[in-house]
Design a protein around this motif. Sequence first.
Motif, PDB file in Angstrom:
ATOM      1  N   GLY A  20       3.339 -77.558  21.117  1.00 17.54           N
ATOM      2  CA  GLY A  20       4.019 -76.510  20.371  1.00 17.54           C
ATOM      3  C   GLY A  20       3.579 -76.384  18.922  1.00 17.54           C
ATOM      4  O   GLY A  20       4.065 -75.515  18.207  1.00 17.54           O
ATOM      5  N   TYR A  37       5.658 -78.734  15.522  1.00 12.20           N
ATOM      6  CA  TYR A  37       6.895 -78.361  16.212  1.00 12.20           C
ATOM      7  C   TYR A  37       7.803 -79.582  16.289  1.00 12.20           C
ATOM      8  O   TYR A  37       7.386 -80.652  16.726  1.00 12.20           O
ATOM      9  N   ASN A  78       9.702 -71.909  17.944  1.00 13.32           N
ATOM     10  CA  ASN A  78       8.411 -71.253  18.121  1.00 13.32           C
ATOM     11  C   ASN A  78       8.271 -70.001  17.265  1.00 13.32           C
ATOM     12  O   ASN A  78       7.216 -69.747  16.688  1.00 13.32           O
TER      13      ASN A  78
END
Length: 192
Positions: free
Chosen positions: A39, A62, A69
């Motif tokens: 991510g 992330y 996101n």
Amino acid sequence: MTNANEDGAEGSRNKVMMPVAAVVQAYANAVWIESDITGNRHVMMQSEAPGAQPHCFCTLRYEHHYTDNSHLEQVAERIASMLGATSPIERRFRDVPTTLPAVAHVVRELPAQEPRVESGAVRFGGDWPGTFIRGDSAGYYAMTLHAILQRSAGNGGATPDAIARIQLRGLYDLLRGCVVGPASALLPRDTE
């Protein structure tokens, strides 16, 4: 009154003299955003100069407690735009490395648990569940996956399909056991 220095630059006696330079070639930078399997977003750039290598300008990590996101995408886009990217900004997915770094083979030592932890979903505190696979099971899964990968590479492999399917069904169930919430409906229990 003017004078000339050794480089041929002209100026007055009271000013710093600088030689005149001409720009011969200006190379632009390509800018794009890469996402990875965890991510993270990586704002990348590469000069169009011959032999230039891609450079990761920054990585936005992330972390589910602090980011999402959408937020990472917005920040990555702003940074890429500041570096000269034009809309629409190119997106790429960073390939998963085929070999793991040596640090991935380091065993993390934790205190013994009573009763012993069996293969399956494990949660540490409030973190996301993860899959713990006991060493003996991990060995079987590794051998099965290795045999399938070798066979798919045209090697012919010696592992019968039935044994491979049994091992992979067990691995599927172990990994499926960590998926919680609505996403768990996407992974039905294997009834075969």
